[in-house]
Scaffold this active site. Structure first.
Site, PDB file in Angstrom:
ATOM      1  N   GLN A 216      64.939  51.934  20.283  1.00 43.10           N
ATOM      2  CA  GLN A 216      65.463  52.969  21.186  1.00 43.10           C
ATOM      3  C   GLN A 216      66.813  52.602  21.782  1.00 43.10           C
ATOM      4  OE1 GLN A 216      61.976  52.212  24.022  1.00 43.10           O
ATOM      5  NE2 GLN A 216      63.506  52.922  25.490  1.00 43.10           N
TER       6      GLN A 216
ATOM      7  N   CYS B 294      61.570  56.053  25.438  1.00 44.46           N
ATOM      8  CA  CYS B 294      60.354  55.508  24.843  1.00 44.46           C
ATOM      9  C   CYS B 294      59.345  56.613  24.568  1.00 44.46           C
ATOM     10  CB  CYS B 294      59.745  54.494  25.795  1.00 44.46           C
ATOM     11  SG  CYS B 294      59.343  55.211  27.410  1.00 44.46           S
TER      12      CYS B 294
ATOM     13  N   HIS C 164      56.362  52.741  30.552  1.00 42.07           N
ATOM     14  CA  HIS C 164      56.787  52.632  29.156  1.00 42.07           C
ATOM     15  C   HIS C 164      55.771  53.305  28.230  1.00 42.07           C
ATOM     16  CE1 HIS C 164      59.108  51.131  25.906  1.00 42.07           C
ATOM     17  NE2 HIS C 164      58.284  50.178  25.522  1.00 42.07           N
TER      18      HIS C 164
ATOM     19  N   ASN D 264      55.860  48.917  19.439  1.00 45.85           N
ATOM     20  CA  ASN D 264      56.880  49.144  20.458  1.00 45.85           C
ATOM     21  C   ASN D 264      58.120  49.739  19.783  1.00 45.85           C
ATOM     22  OD1 ASN D 264      58.210  49.138  22.905  1.00 45.85           O
ATOM     23  ND2 ASN D 264      58.066  46.934  23.242  1.00 45.85           N
TER      24      ASN D 264
END
Ligand SMILES: *[C@@H]1O[C@H](CO)[C@@H](O)[C@H](O)[C@H]1NC(C)=O
Length: 341
Positions: A142, A148, A284, A305
């Site tokens: 990102q 996110c 997140h 992630n």
């Protein structure tokens, strides 16, 4: 006899010189090696600074982080390791401000997410890894944009699309950043459920290659946007604060989860099963793409992630599962949801 005072003088001088030398060695050597470490790190991650003042300021932060990481690893008190990664010259505050972006305070608008289709699932496999089933695209990055939420919503949309069509297609986060602006706020944060709402109303998302990631807020490109390849018809929330409910969901498809990723240990996580410290201030959005158990019996969630593949275990983190608190580690069981085909 005449020599004695001279010898004394010479010995004393040598002693003073030796003490001065060894002290200054003690004083400068660690810094010298730290400077070298910083230079090597800058080269490795292609970092440059605008002037010496900024470099000195960043060096200080780098040094503090390296000392923390090294003492953490030497202590060996936790089942996970930290590493000097690309975030090593950022303070924890800077890191939180630029890499997360889950808007915990706001509640998703919709009430469509009321049913839980996996409520009556009674048997789940002992472990799951949706990567091995071809339902997970490569780890993305990102960058310095707090979107996110878009990466998490896209990852689970990619997942359900692969499960229903057999085709794994990388989808566009930038489309969400640019076009999903009624509730979500691009690089300033958003929620996965609001992104699902947008994708439903928009009748799908276009591909990553058609509408590539820029990492900044931009105007919605309606021409690119009109070429849709993957649609969803709804989404559901996993009942909150139940890791067993989350397990039923993740056993069936990749699931969007919100976590508290704000601590330094998360910033510098490198390998092993993460056990915290972390709170439950969800900041997140990430994706649970599986679960399992280590050889020593520690249960974990396998989490994708969006900080590139150099972070963590090739871009993934294993987070401890089935902890005493109902919210799960870092609040992973608090606001989980998934799109439906
Ligand atoms: C689960 O089972 C109960 C009892 O049989 C039923 O009422 C409910 O509709 C089922 N839920 C789902 C999501 O299938």
């Amino acid at each position: 006899m005449a020599l004695t005072p001279n010898w004394r003088f010479i010995l004393a001088t040598l002693l003073v010189l030796w003490m001065w030398a060894s002290q200054s060695t003690a004083r400068t050597l660690p810094d010298a090696s730290m400077v070298e470490k910083h230079e090597n790190w800058m080269a490795q991650f292609g970092r440059s600074y605008k002037d010496d003042a900024e470099k000195a300021m960043r060096f200080k932060i780098f040094k503090d982080n390296v000392e923390y990481i090294e003492s953490f690893n030497e202590a060996g008190a936790k089942p996970y390791k930290l590493a000097i990664n690309k975030f090593a010259d950022l303070t924890n505050e800077e890191f939180k401000a630029s890499r997360n972006g889950y808007k915990m305070g706001s509640q998703p608008k919709s009430s469509k997410a009321s049913t839980f289709r996996y409520a009556n699932v009674s048997a789940v496999p002992a472990s799951m890894d949706w990567r091995t089933k071809g339902a997970v695209t490569a780890v993305k990055d990102q960058g310095q944009c707090g979107c996110c939420w878009a990466f998490s919503a896209v990852a689970t949309t990619e997942g359900i699309n692969q499960l229903t069509t057999g085709k794994l297609i990388s989808l566009s986060e930038q489309e969400l950043v640019d076009c999903d602006t009624s509730e979500d706020q691009g690089c300033n944060g958003g929620l996965m459920d609001d992104a699902f709402e947008f994708i439903i109303g928009n009748k799908g998302l276009t591909t990553e290659s058609n509408y590539p990631y820029q990492g900044v807020d931009a105007t919605c490109n309606t021409k690119k946007e009109s070429s849709r390849v993957a649609k969803i018809t709804g989404y559901e929330d996993v009942p909150a604060n139940s890791e067993s409910a989350l397990l039923k969901a993740v056993a069936n498809q990749p699931v969007s989860v919100a976590i508290d990723a704000g601590e330094s240990d998360f910033q510098f996580y490198s390998s092993g099963v993460f056990t915290g410290e972390c709170g439950t201030e969800l900041d997140h959005g990430v994706t649970a793409v599986g679960y399992g158990k280590t050889s020593d019996g520690t249960k974990y969630w396998l989490v994708k992630n969006s900080w590139g593949s150099s972070w963590g275990e090739n871009g993934y983190i294993r987070m401890q599962r089935d902890i005493d608190a109902a919210e799960g580690l870092c609040g992973i069981a608090m606001q989980a949801s998934y799109p439906t085909a």
